[in-house]
Design an enzyme around this catalytic site. Structure first.
Site, PDB file in Angstrom:
ATOM      1  N   ALA A  69     -43.376  50.348  26.298  1.00 15.49           N
ATOM      2  CA  ALA A  69     -42.197  50.063  27.111  1.00 15.49           C
ATOM      3  C   ALA A  69     -42.457  50.472  28.551  1.00 15.49           C
ATOM      4  O   ALA A  69     -43.165  51.439  28.825  1.00 15.49           O
ATOM      5  CB  ALA A  69     -40.991  50.809  26.557  1.00 15.49           C
ATOM      6  N   GLY A  70     -41.871  49.720  29.470  1.00 14.08           N
ATOM      7  CA  GLY A  70     -42.044  49.992  30.889  1.00 14.08           C
ATOM      8  C   GLY A  70     -42.819  48.909  31.599  1.00 14.08           C
ATOM      9  O   GLY A  70     -42.618  48.674  32.789  1.00 14.08           O
ATOM     10  N   THR A  93     -37.422  49.879  29.229  1.00 15.59           N
ATOM     11  CA  THR A  93     -36.161  50.276  28.627  1.00 15.59           C
ATOM     12  C   THR A  93     -35.016  49.396  29.134  1.00 15.59           C
ATOM     13  O   THR A  93     -34.923  49.096  30.316  1.00 15.59           O
ATOM     14  CB  THR A  93     -35.877  51.753  28.922  1.00 15.59           C
ATOM     15  OG1 THR A  93     -36.901  52.561  28.308  1.00 15.59           O
ATOM     16  CG2 THR A  93     -34.537  52.197  28.405  1.00 15.59           C
ATOM     17  N   ASN A 118     -44.466  57.641  37.667  1.00 17.81           N
ATOM     18  CA  ASN A 118     -43.350  56.738  37.914  1.00 17.81           C
ATOM     19  C   ASN A 118     -42.036  57.505  37.903  1.00 17.81           C
ATOM     20  O   ASN A 118     -41.860  58.464  37.152  1.00 17.81           O
ATOM     21  CB  ASN A 118     -43.341  55.594  36.884  1.00 17.81           C
ATOM     22  CG  ASN A 118     -42.454  55.889  35.694  1.00 17.81           C
ATOM     23  OD1 ASN A 118     -41.233  55.741  35.751  1.00 17.81           O
ATOM     24  ND2 ASN A 118     -43.073  56.326  34.594  1.00 17.81           N
ATOM     25  N   SER A 183     -37.182  59.920  28.581  1.00 17.65           N
ATOM     26  CA  SER A 183     -37.630  59.657  29.948  1.00 17.65           C
ATOM     27  C   SER A 183     -37.235  60.821  30.849  1.00 17.65           C
ATOM     28  O   SER A 183     -36.098  61.290  30.795  1.00 17.65           O
ATOM     29  CB  SER A 183     -37.004  58.370  30.478  1.00 17.65           C
ATOM     30  OG  SER A 183     -37.230  58.254  31.872  1.00 17.65           O
ATOM     31  N   ASN A 250     -43.663  59.976  25.423  1.00 16.73           N
ATOM     32  CA  ASN A 250     -43.250  59.478  26.731  1.00 16.73           C
ATOM     33  C   ASN A 250     -44.128  60.118  27.808  1.00 16.73           C
ATOM     34  O   ASN A 250     -45.088  60.824  27.510  1.00 16.73           O
ATOM     35  CB  ASN A 250     -41.768  59.789  26.959  1.00 16.73           C
ATOM     36  CG  ASN A 250     -41.071  58.711  27.775  1.00 16.73           C
ATOM     37  OD1 ASN A 250     -41.586  58.235  28.779  1.00 16.73           O
ATOM     38  ND2 ASN A 250     -39.875  58.336  27.347  1.00 16.73           N
ATOM     39  N   GLY A 271     -51.260  58.274  31.626  1.00 18.07           N
ATOM     40  CA  GLY A 271     -52.676  57.999  31.805  1.00 18.07           C
ATOM     41  C   GLY A 271     -53.571  59.102  31.271  1.00 18.07           C
ATOM     42  O   GLY A 271     -53.176  59.902  30.414  1.00 18.07           O
ATOM     43  N   GLY A 300     -52.341  58.012  27.420  1.00 17.74           N
ATOM     44  CA  GLY A 300     -53.732  58.247  27.780  1.00 17.74           C
ATOM     45  C   GLY A 300     -54.749  57.424  27.035  1.00 17.74           C
ATOM     46  O   GLY A 300     -55.904  57.829  26.909  1.00 17.74           O
TER      47      GLY A 300
END
Length: 361
Positions: A69-70, A93, A118, A183, A250, A271, A300
């Protein structure tokens, strides 16, 4: 041989990160609708191997590699992403009402760390627009999940109403629903990890789900920043409510051992710096549940080895976002080919045999 993306990436990385994402999204939309191009893209990227097939909660996945998601918040990239060989795509989302999210800039690359930060803040076209996009998609051979959240201006004590509204609107046209309570970019959202609030939310959603003609699997997306006791409480609440999977994890608020000057930016980090922490959380959940309900591993993953170790730690499915930013559109194909080699090398006759072996050992 140098890939086309390796040549293009320096140009994309000169752009603002969100602008580059918007251009990538536009390219995916155009590609999926153009004559002949979809067939060519599939020929390049849609490599499959029966060894990688996964079944979960009545759904059959051709392979375990999904989009987190995202990446596709509007649900209008499903057809384009499906051409790249992903086994599932999680959109969102999605919030009940449209909202713009946080002010730009709000997405940052950290190339020295192979990471992103982000603080998008659930920018969403709203559930009505997403429902329209899902009904319009052409690709019916890829699993599509919908990740749901609350509007920023909805008081926390009324958050359940937002999740219920979005669930009712989207569950009937999705293959599964992911509940995002983790989040870090919506103020107060992670307070829904507290057991009483979480139990109320999950029991209401599972009650509504049972009333559907065709109930959908519900997954719970968890934070990597919980203490062991907090994580166990979340897992127990999810199991008690009868959810179908945990998504781990998340983005994180931690900033350990980063090298980029942009590490000071606020928001969720994803990441390479999240790889080990995500794997630890996957393993912790697997130890608590023994794989039932299963874990969807995210965090990651950039290579087949990353994916394989997440699977060995307890993930039955995996998801990618940041890895695609750095590795490009061939990432699903490359991970699938690498996974198949590793599974055969280690004597497994199916991917599911490898799930959790590192924990079980």
């Amino acid at each position: 041989m140098t890939s086309l993306y390796a040549l293009i990436r320096p140009l994309l990385f000169r752009l603002d990160a969100e602008r580059a994402h918007d251009l990538t999204a536009k390219a995916l939309r155009v590609t999926s609708r153009a004559p002949l191009l979809p067939r060519l893209i599939r020929a390049l990227y849609a490599w499959e191997d029966p060894l990688l097939a996964v079944d979960w909660s009545g759904l059959h996945f051709a392979n375990p590699v999904g989009v987190a998601a995202g990446f596709d918040k509007r649900a209008d990239l499903v057809d384009g992403l499906a051409l790249l060989g992903f086994g599932h795509i999680e959109v969102g989302t999605v919030t009940p009402r449209p909202q713009p999210g946080n002010p730009r800039p709000r997405l940052f690359r950290l190339p020295e760390d192979t990471a992103l930060i982000n603080r998008l803040g659930f920018n969403s076209p709203g559930m009505v627009a997403v429902a329209r996009a899902l009904r319009a998609r052409r690709s019916r051979d890829v699993i599509v999940g919908v990740n749901i959240g609350k509007n920023r201006d909805t008081p926390l004590e009324r958050a359940v109403e937002d999740y219920v509204a979005t669930f009712v609107a989207l569950a009937p046209i999705a293959d599964y629903v992911a509940v995002n309570i983790s989040s870090p970019n919506t103020p107060g959202l992670r307070r829904l990890h507290e057991r009483a609030a979480l139990e109320t939310l999950l029991h209401e959603l599972t009650r509504l789900n049972r009333a559907l003609p065709h109930p959908r699997p519900i997954a719970l997306k968890v934070s990597p920043d919980e203490t062991p006791d907090q994580l166990e409480a979340v897992v127990r609440a999810g199991c008690d409510a009868g959810i179908a999977a945990f998504i781990a994890t998340n983005t994180t608020l931690a900033r350990d051992d980063l090298h980029s000057r942009l590490a000071i930016e606020t928001g969720g980090l994803s990441g390479r710096p999240l790889t080990q922490r995500a794997r630890q959380v996957i393993g912790a959940i697997y130890r608590l549940t023994h794989g039932a309900p299963p874990v969807i591993g995210v965090g990651g993953i950039a290579t087949a080895e990353d994916a394989y170790q997440h699977i060995r730690a307890g993930a039955r499915l995996i998801q990618i976002y940041t890895g695609m930013v750095y590795a490009g559109p061939a990432i699903a194909r490359d991970i699938k080919q690498g996974l198949a080699r590793r599974l055969r090398r280690d004597g497994f006759t199916s991917l599911e045999e490898a799930v959790g072996v590192m924990v079980a050992a």
